[in-house]
Design an enzyme around this catalytic site. Sequence first.
Site, mmCIF file in Angstrom:
data_model
loop_
_atom_site.group_PDB
_atom_site.id
_atom_site.type_symbol
_atom_site.label_atom_id
_atom_site.label_comp_id
_atom_site.label_asym_id
_atom_site.label_seq_id
_atom_site.Cartn_x
_atom_site.Cartn_y
_atom_site.Cartn_z
ATOM 1 N N GLU A 163 0.845 -0.987 -0.143
ATOM 2 C CA GLU A 163 -0.091 0.214 0.124
ATOM 3 C C GLU A 163 0.730 1.171 0.146
ATOM 4 O O GLU A 163 1.895 1.288 0.753
ATOM 5 C CB GLU A 163 -0.789 0.103 1.167
ATOM 6 C CG GLU A 163 -1.997 1.034 1.262
ATOM 7 C CD GLU A 163 -2.980 0.758 2.344
ATOM 8 O OE1 GLU A 163 -3.308 -0.236 2.794
ATOM 9 O OE2 GLU A 163 -3.352 1.864 2.990
ATOM 10 N N ASP A 179 -0.090 5.470 0.603
ATOM 11 C CA ASP A 179 -0.955 6.129 1.033
ATOM 12 C C ASP A 179 -0.969 7.873 0.806
ATOM 13 O O ASP A 179 0.254 8.231 1.293
ATOM 14 C CB ASP A 179 -1.438 6.158 2.232
ATOM 15 C CG ASP A 179 -2.128 4.641 2.586
ATOM 16 O OD1 ASP A 179 -2.697 4.445 1.764
ATOM 17 O OD2 ASP A 179 -1.503 4.065 3.439
ATOM 18 N N GLU A 239 -3.329 10.360 3.067
ATOM 19 C CA GLU A 239 -4.578 10.498 3.736
ATOM 20 C C GLU A 239 -4.666 11.912 4.271
ATOM 21 O O GLU A 239 -3.824 12.311 4.793
ATOM 22 C CB GLU A 239 -4.521 9.376 4.926
ATOM 23 C CG GLU A 239 -4.587 7.954 4.450
ATOM 24 C CD GLU A 239 -4.574 6.960 5.614
ATOM 25 O OE1 GLU A 239 -5.607 6.074 5.920
ATOM 26 O OE2 GLU A 239 -3.789 7.216 6.398
#
Length: 346
Positions: free
Chosen positions: A116, A118, A120
């Site tokens: 993953e 990210d 955010e």
Amino acid sequence: MDRLRWFGRSDTLFVFLAILLPLFFSIANSAFNVTTIPFNQGYLPLFGDGNLVRSPDGKGVRLLLDRFTGSGFISSKLYKHGFFSANIKLPSDYTAGICVAFYTSNGDVFEKSHDELDFEFLGNLQGKPWRFQTNLYGNGSTNRGREERYRLWFDPTKEFHRYSILWTAKNIIFYIDEVPIREVVRNDAMGGDYPSKPMSLYATLWDASNWATSGGKYKVNYKYAPFVAEFKDLVLEGCPTDPIQQVSDAGVCVEKEVNLNSQDYAMVTPERRLAMRKFRQKFMYYSYCYDTLRYPVLPPECVINPLEKRRFKDTGRLKFGGSHRRQSRRRSRTPVASNSEFDSNM
């Protein structure tokens, strides 16, 4: 001038305006040469279909969050390496408790060994600036989160800004507009912690009241709903690959990999490296690489900058200018695949 007060004392602000902003603006104005695709050609609704509104020209979408559901979309294919990018405008006014995520993941395919990358964006009280974090996991290394947290040098609710993730076999770069804000260079010591399996691109808007703002102290207030995040000018560059067999046209993938590494966004020029250093000096307020309480042994990908290190405590937080309290974060893995332990370790 209210927003300028985010950045501290007037003398610091003067230096910031005189040196940092011209550098950012000069780089941001020289946009990447990218090819965008209509939403329907590369993406599918993920959840909250009724809260996903396509633009009339088909080039973008709005994600909505109301008291019934959030919303999200996913790329229709998985990619082995790539450049994933979108112009995004975040919700305005009171946004406490909400999370807007723009990320790559294969958690739906590799449940216990997912990768993953990210962005955010963490909502805040009305009048307070948005904060955000970047993170990466490899091979299910969720117990070794690699979080960095930052402020922005602009208001992300007023106009669109481009957020991008470059993922190659040798490095990962997070961009805001054309400013690189973080680079992770692969080395042998990382092993499986470096993301290596095909990933999809995701974008989600959801209720993260239990952790997103001051460790859950401030919840989503649906009096301000619907919250709206806008995405347009979407970019998907990479080689579509079967996630299980990882089978694709080898010749095509080699060609795409060469093309990916030859693009402007794959080149960290001296000017961009200086902009990245200035960004991190001014706007990064947490880094796991300086958090010696969590990591007594330095993670192998961390490159310690002695000047940068002096600014941080052994918690990885700023010695001066930090404004965030200790937080406790527990979060569901739906709809976002990330399972960071950032706040629970603060």
